[in-house]
Structures are given as structure tokens and as C-alpha cells.
Design an enzyme around this catalytic site. Structure first.
Site, PDB file in Angstrom:
ATOM      1  N   LYS A  52       0.817  -1.168   0.245  1.00  0.00           N
ATOM      2  CA  LYS A  52      -0.110   0.406  -0.059  1.00  0.00           C
ATOM      3  C   LYS A  52       0.582   1.358  -0.086  1.00  0.00           C
ATOM      4  CE  LYS A  52      -4.101  -2.269   2.015  1.00  0.00           C
ATOM      5  NZ  LYS A  52      -4.335  -3.035   3.405  1.00  0.00           N
ATOM      6  N   GLN A  96      -4.999  -1.184   8.716  1.00  0.00           N
ATOM      7  CA  GLN A  96      -4.280  -3.427   8.996  1.00  0.00           C
ATOM      8  C   GLN A  96      -5.590  -3.968  10.081  1.00  0.00           C
ATOM      9  OE1 GLN A  96      -3.053  -3.407   5.997  1.00  0.00           O
ATOM     10  NE2 GLN A  96      -3.926  -5.252   6.072  1.00  0.00           N
ATOM     11  N   ASP A 119     -11.090   2.865   3.539  1.00  0.00           N
ATOM     12  CA  ASP A 119     -11.075   1.992   3.540  1.00  0.00           C
ATOM     13  C   ASP A 119     -12.659   1.505   2.887  1.00  0.00           C
ATOM     14  OD1 ASP A 119      -9.307  -0.419   2.786  1.00  0.00           O
ATOM     15  OD2 ASP A 119      -9.102  -0.318   5.159  1.00  0.00           O
TER      16      ASP A 119
END
Ligand code: NAP
Length: 283
Positions: A52, A96, A119
Site C-alpha cells: 500500500k 490494517q 477502506d
């Protein structure tokens, strides 16, 4: 002969488009910054976080990295999220997953400011998807819509079957296909006679989390099959939820594993970051 839907190529196209968009935004004085939080050092999470950050650097997004020890308390993590919520320089916050067991993931996700939840997991963003208003959408299903569109697959009016109803993949996938005017059915572990349902699918999205569960006997001749699963076999090779060898010859198009859905997830995370400062950054 079936088409292999090339997620590597399509994700690269999207990243190039985003890179150009970010350069234009920079000229207008608009910069983008993603804060990435990792708790503990799970090797798979470290690989995802590394990828990422690499994607951010490639398209010109600044990334801030917060690597917290495994024993971090929920309170400490929530305080960091709140600090980043209040930081005007930070456009997106990514925590995460999975988190260590002393931390309530749901609580952390709901603490991220919805306008920084790149997200797309916050209830407000999920609700926005549900009622058709603006908000971030979960990256994997968003990427699957791009894969279908950019491969010339028509969704409107098609029978779409999604296997799996997780909050991250199955449910948002069903809502997105509905938004694209598909006729959508969702299967899960309690579904009876699943083959009868999947055999009606023009587009079959498989997010079941079981290696090679879906073979040719689940597939209508000529269907488009999207395989979300990722598993590493005993032979150390990656495979999906679909038995590619058996299924592919019966499809008109199918995603491989690796190189199908996987690369799209990060590309769409980048898309969500860019859309924090610019509407609809790619077609
Ligand atoms: P998940 O949370 O484990 O959900 C799996 C879903 O499949 C559940 O809804 C479950 O039903 C259903 N299911 C399980 N066994 C079934 C069966 N035998 N028949 C029908 N339905 C069944 O998984 P997920 O997070 O959605 O992920 C699915 C897969 O995608 C995993 O392999 C994951 O690693 C992969 N993934 C890949 C990406 C990517 O970027 N490529 C991103 C996310 C996930 P119930 O709800 O009834 O339990």
C-alpha cells in the site's frame, strides 16, 4: 475460448490514470496523505502495508506510517485514530486488519472519521452505499466492478450471484451489482441447493474463503466468473476459491489467482484516497 480477466493490467491502467490525476491536483495545490496503522508484525499484514505504501509513492500520495507494538491497548489505538481524525493534513486513515485480540476491530473502524475511512468499512459509508449516496466503498468489490466494466462485461439486467456475505466483500459486492442494475442473489453457508442458484448466474462472484470449492458443476456455460479467494496451498502456490482448471473452460471470462482481483484492491484504495479531494478520479 474464454477470456482471462487481467487484474494486473487493469490495476496498472487505473494507477496510471490516478498518477496523472494526482499530478494535476498537485498543480492546483491539493496534496493527499494516507496514514497507515499496523499493530503487531504479522508477516502477511506487513506485506500488505508495504504494498500500500509502495502504491502511494508510485501515484504521488504521501503516506505516514504508524507501526505499533503487538501489546498496544485499544485506548492507545483509539487515541491515535482520533489524533489523525483531527489532523487536517491527513486525508485517509487505514488500520490494517486483523488487529490483536485485545482490540475490538469494530470499535476502531467506527472511530475513524467517515470522511477519512478510505477502506469504506465505517457504518456511515456502508449506509451510503445502501441508499445510493456518496461515500467510500470497500476496495475489493469496487475493484471487481472496474474489472467487469473494463473487460466489456455488461452488468445491467444480468443474473448476478455472489457467494459470501461478509461485510468486506460479499455484502458490498451485492449492493454494487444492484447499483449497476444487475439482478442479484447472495448465497452463504446456510444456502440450500446452491448449485441450482449458481447455475443461473451470468456473473458469478465467489468470496467463500474455501480453496477451489467452486468447480465447473456450479457454473452455467459461458458465465463470467470472478474469484475473490486467495489461499496458499501446501505446494506454496496461490489458488482461489474457484478450481480454475475445471471451471475456466466453461466460462466466457474468468479472473486468475494470482493476478485477478488481488491487484485491484490496492488500486481502488488509491482511488478512494484520490477521491478524498476529487470526485470520480477515473472513469
Ligand atoms: P469470510 O468473512 O470468511 O466470508 C466467507 C463467506 O462465505 C461467509 O458469508 C460464509 O457464509 C460463506 N461461506 C462459507 N462456506 C460456505 C459454503 N460452503 N457455501 C456457501 N457459502 C459459504 O471471507 P471474506 O473476507 O469475504 O473473504 C473471502 C475470500 O476472499 C477469502 O479467501 C479471502 O482471503 C479473500 N479476500 C481477497 C481479497 C483480495 O484482495 N483479493 C480481499 C478480501 C478477501 P456465512 O456468512 O453463513 O458464514
Amino acid at each position: 475460448m474464454y477470456q482471462i480477466i487481467d487484474g494486473k493490467k487493469i490495476s496498472q491502467e487505473i494507477k496510471e490514470e490516478l498518477k496523472e490525476k494526482v499530478a494535476v491536483l498537485k498543480e492546483q495545490g491539493k496534496t493527499i496523505c494516507l496514514a497507515v496503522i499496523q499493530v503487531g508484525n504479522d508477516p502477511a499484514s506487513s506485506v500488505y502495508v508495504g504494498n500500500k505504501k509502495k502504491a502511494c509513492a508510485y501515484i504521488g500520495i504521501e503516506s505516514q506510517s504508524y507501526e505499533l507494538p503487538e501489546e498496544t491497548t485499544q485506548q492507545e489505538l483509539l487515541e491515535l485514530v482520533q489524533r489523525l481524525n483531527a489532523d487536517d493534513k491527513v486525508n485517509g486513515i487505514l488500520v490494517q486488519l486483523p488487529l490483536p485480540k485485545q482490540i475490538d476491530e469494530g470499535k476502531v473502524i467506527q472511530t475513524i472519521a467517515p470522511e477519512k475511512d478510505v477502506d469504506g468499512f465505517h457504518e456511515k459509508n456502508v449506509g451510503a452505499l445502501c441508499v445510493g449516496s456518496k461515500g467510500y466503498v470497500s476496495c475489493t468489490p469496487l475493484g471487481i466492478i472496474q474489472l467487469l466494466k473494463r473487460s466489456g462485461v455488461e452488468i445491467a439486467g444480468k443474473n448476478c450471484v455472489v457467494i459470501g456475505r461478509s461485510n468486506i466483500v460479499g455484502k458490498p459486492m451485492a449492493l454494487l451489482l444492484l447499483r449497476e442494475n444487475g439482478t442479484v442473489t447472495v448465497c452463504h453457508s446456510r444456502t440450500q441447493n446452491m448449485k441450482e442458484i449458481t447455475k443461473q448466474a451470468d456473473i458469478l462472484v465467489v468470496a467463500v474463503g474455501k480453496p477451489k470449492l467452486i468447480d465447473d458443476t456450479y457454473i452455467k456455460e459461458g458465465a463470467v466468473v470472478i474469484d475473490v479467494g486467495i489461499h496458499r496451498g501446501a505446494d506454496n502456490k496461490l489458488c482461489g476459491d474457484v478450481d480454475f482448471e475445471k471451471a475456466a473452460p466453461h466460462t466466457s471470462a474468468i479472473t486468475p489467482v494470482p493476478g485477478g482481483v488481488g491487484p485491484m484492491t490496492i488500486a481502488m484504495l488509491m482511488y478512494n484516497c484520490v477521491s478524498s479531494v476529487s470526485e470520480n478520479p477515473v472513469p
